[in-house]
Enzyme design. Structure first.
Site, PDB file in Angstrom:
ATOM      1  N   LYS A  60     -21.779  -5.423 -10.672  1.00  0.00           N
ATOM      2  CA  LYS A  60     -21.575  -4.610  -9.468  1.00  0.00           C
ATOM      3  C   LYS A  60     -22.165  -3.205  -9.661  1.00  0.00           C
ATOM      4  CE  LYS A  60     -19.517  -2.843  -5.761  1.00  0.00           C
ATOM      5  NZ  LYS A  60     -20.116  -3.021  -4.447  1.00  0.00           N
ATOM      6  N   SER A 114     -29.185  -0.213  -5.300  1.00  0.00           N
ATOM      7  CA  SER A 114     -29.183  -0.026  -3.844  1.00  0.00           C
ATOM      8  C   SER A 114     -28.974   1.440  -3.473  1.00  0.00           C
ATOM      9  CB  SER A 114     -28.139  -0.925  -3.173  1.00  0.00           C
ATOM     10  OG  SER A 114     -26.860  -0.581  -3.610  1.00  0.00           O
ATOM     11  N   LEU A 145      -8.377  -1.159  -4.838  1.00  0.00           N
ATOM     12  CA  LEU A 145      -7.981   0.249  -4.829  1.00  0.00           C
ATOM     13  C   LEU A 145      -9.188   1.142  -5.094  1.00  0.00           C
ATOM     14  CD1 LEU A 145      -4.752  -0.485  -6.865  1.00  0.00           C
ATOM     15  CD2 LEU A 145      -4.802   0.354  -4.510  1.00  0.00           C
ATOM     16  N   ASP A 167       0.874  -1.172   0.000  1.00  0.00           N
ATOM     17  CA  ASP A 167       0.000   0.000   0.000  1.00  0.00           C
ATOM     18  C   ASP A 167       0.908   1.218   0.000  1.00  0.00           C
ATOM     19  OD1 ASP A 167      -3.209   0.552   1.001  1.00  0.00           O
ATOM     20  OD2 ASP A 167      -1.803   2.222   1.214  1.00  0.00           O
TER      21      ASP A 167
HETATM   22  P1  NAD Z   1      -9.772   2.752   0.964  1.00  0.00           P
HETATM   23  O1  NAD Z   1      -9.577   4.145   0.470  1.00  0.00           O
HETATM   24  O2  NAD Z   1     -10.050   2.521   2.405  1.00  0.00           O
HETATM   25  O3  NAD Z   1      -8.475   1.885   0.593  1.00  0.00           O
HETATM   26  C1  NAD Z   1      -7.735   2.031  -0.595  1.00  0.00           C
HETATM   27  C2  NAD Z   1      -6.263   1.824  -0.281  1.00  0.00           C
HETATM   28  O4  NAD Z   1      -5.529   1.875  -1.513  1.00  0.00           O
HETATM   29  C3  NAD Z   1      -5.693   2.921   0.621  1.00  0.00           C
HETATM   30  O5  NAD Z   1      -5.083   2.322   1.753  1.00  0.00           O
HETATM   31  C4  NAD Z   1      -4.662   3.632  -0.274  1.00  0.00           C
HETATM   32  O6  NAD Z   1      -3.528   4.089   0.433  1.00  0.00           O
HETATM   33  C5  NAD Z   1      -4.305   2.517  -1.238  1.00  0.00           C
HETATM   34  N1  NAD Z   1      -3.707   2.959  -2.519  1.00  0.00           N
HETATM   35  C6  NAD Z   1      -4.106   3.978  -3.328  1.00  0.00           C
HETATM   36  N2  NAD Z   1      -3.349   3.994  -4.444  1.00  0.00           N
HETATM   37  C7  NAD Z   1      -2.453   2.982  -4.339  1.00  0.00           C
HETATM   38  C8  NAD Z   1      -1.418   2.486  -5.184  1.00  0.00           C
HETATM   39  N3  NAD Z   1      -1.147   3.045  -6.387  1.00  0.00           N
HETATM   40  N4  NAD Z   1      -0.731   1.410  -4.781  1.00  0.00           N
HETATM   41  C9  NAD Z   1      -0.988   0.823  -3.582  1.00  0.00           C
HETATM   42  N5  NAD Z   1      -1.952   1.260  -2.731  1.00  0.00           N
HETATM   43  C10 NAD Z   1      -2.683   2.317  -3.114  1.00  0.00           C
HETATM   44  O7  NAD Z   1     -10.920   2.113   0.045  1.00  0.00           O
HETATM   45  P2  NAD Z   1     -11.811   0.814   0.365  1.00  0.00           P
HETATM   46  O8  NAD Z   1     -13.016   1.191   1.156  1.00  0.00           O
HETATM   47  O9  NAD Z   1     -10.925  -0.297   0.847  1.00  0.00           O
HETATM   48  O10 NAD Z   1     -12.351   0.489  -1.115  1.00  0.00           O
HETATM   49  C11 NAD Z   1     -11.557  -0.164  -2.086  1.00  0.00           C
HETATM   50  C12 NAD Z   1     -12.448  -0.474  -3.282  1.00  0.00           C
HETATM   51  O11 NAD Z   1     -13.511  -1.333  -2.863  1.00  0.00           O
HETATM   52  C13 NAD Z   1     -13.121   0.762  -3.889  1.00  0.00           C
HETATM   53  O12 NAD Z   1     -13.123   0.642  -5.294  1.00  0.00           O
HETATM   54  C14 NAD Z   1     -14.514   0.726  -3.302  1.00  0.00           C
HETATM   55  O13 NAD Z   1     -15.471   1.380  -4.125  1.00  0.00           O
HETATM   56  C15 NAD Z   1     -14.762  -0.770  -3.200  1.00  0.00           C
HETATM   57  N6  NAD Z   1     -15.754  -1.194  -2.172  1.00  0.00           N
HETATM   58  C16 NAD Z   1     -15.744  -0.619  -0.920  1.00  0.00           C
HETATM   59  C17 NAD Z   1     -16.674  -1.035   0.028  1.00  0.00           C
HETATM   60  C18 NAD Z   1     -16.678  -0.451   1.433  1.00  0.00           C
HETATM   61  O14 NAD Z   1     -17.644  -0.732   2.194  1.00  0.00           O
HETATM   62  N7  NAD Z   1     -15.657   0.299   1.837  1.00  0.00           N
HETATM   63  C19 NAD Z   1     -17.606  -2.047  -0.272  1.00  0.00           C
HETATM   64  C20 NAD Z   1     -17.561  -2.635  -1.558  1.00  0.00           C
HETATM   65  C21 NAD Z   1     -16.618  -2.203  -2.484  1.00  0.00           C
END
Ligand code: NAD
Length: 293
Positions: free
Chosen positions: A170, A177, A64, A30
């Protein structure tokens, strides 16, 4: 399996943890060092770059925020692509634009690298519990290769029907939703402003189409069978949503989604569908979108 996990955020960190618990060797990267440190605390291997994480991996998972991040992590200057073993399968579990996902697949398959789009349904709590819904788009062979990892992170994998279909499923699911959330808020606000007990209103609606959803009730019974004879006439639905909007208006309850919905019923009546079942809204929408049959 040896797994590279890129993106250890709200979702990625617990997903990677469940892979570790499942006995896999998980190298995590990360851009935020503290996220990598937590992955190491969880028993994973820390990597200082995407390139380092993918060395000798069987599976490369990205989780991501959006497509720019996935492209940077996989194809960017310090991205994973150059170090990817040809046999490694890329699994993008992020929610990104489907055309961006297609472009990533094209860039990877140019190099004969397999890719599965596998975004997840449900929430970060399910990610912690290993109970995500995994919507997989890829060849049956590639999905089967990723299945042992999916089984650690989720309790249900749906093969959505080929490359690119997971991310499209998705997006459609989220559309439903997320829009429903607004309509739910409008309805409960109207209930409260009308002097009703909100918990009681919720209980009443849980026992009707309002709470059970058209997809589970009226659609399979009528329009999806090609039957538009009225169980509940569209004209009456138009009248009833008009009543609700009048009540909302006089109580100063904004109901923009409800108002937009009323116009769809008006449109359907203008097309001569007033005597059809209210699910004829779907038949009309398909026609407007140029769908046939
Ligand atoms: P988040 O922002 O908490 O985590 C993303 C991580 O990616 C961060 O820790 C960031 O530092 C890292 N990052 C960014 N660019 C990077 C790179 N180039 N290389 C390595 N690391 C990098 O986001 P999240 O909530 O974990 O969501 C991730 C994905 O899942 C999104 O596309 C989101 O839409 C999807 N999603 C989220 C949820 C939820 O409830 N949070 C549910 C379903 C799907």
């Amino acid at each position: 399996m040896r797994i590279a996990f890129i993106g250890l955020g709200t979702m990625g960190l617990p997903m990677a943890h469940n892979l570790v618990k499942g006995g896999h060797e998980v190298a995590g990267f990360d851009v935020q060092g503290h996220a990598v440190a937590r992955h190491v605390d969880n028993g994973g291997i820390g990597a200082v770059s995407a390139v380092e994480a993918v060395g000798a991996a069987d599976l490369v998972i990205t989780m991501l925020p959006n497509a720019d991040h996935v492209r940077a992590a996989l194809l960017g200057p310090d991205g994973a692509r150059e170090a990817l073993p040809p046999s490694a399968l890329v699994v993008d579990m992020s929610t990104i634009h489907p055309l961006e996902s297609d472009a990533l697949r094209a860039a990877l398959t140019d190099r004969e690298q397999g890719m599965v789009d596998a975004p997840v349904g449900r929430t970060s709590l399910h990610a912690i519990e290993g109970k995500l819904l995994i919507l997989a788009g890829g060849t049956a062979r590639d999905i089967a290769r990723a299945q042992p990892a999916f089984d650690c992170m989720g309790d249900e994998t749906v093969d959505c029907g080929g490359p690119g279909t997971g991310i499209r499923m998705k997006i459609v699911n989220n559309f439903m939703s997320i829009a429903n959330n607004v309509l739910t808020a409008e309805a409960l606000t109207l209930a409260e402003k009308s002097g009703l007990d909100v918990a009681l209103a919720r209980r009443v609606m849980a026992g009707t189409v309002a709470g059970q959803g058209h997809m589970n009730t009226t659609y399979p019974a009528k329009v999806l069978k090609g039957d538009l004879t009225p169980a509940f006439m569209l004209d009456l639905a138009h009248k009833d949503i008009g009543l609700a909007l009048e009540v909302a208006g006089s109580a100063n309850v904004p109901a923009p989604l409800g108002a937009a919905a009323r116009e769809q019923y008006t449109l359907a009546r203008g097309q001569g569908r007033g005597g059809e079942d209210w699910t004829a809204i779907y038949a009309m929408m398909r026609e407007l979108a140029g769908l046939k049959g």
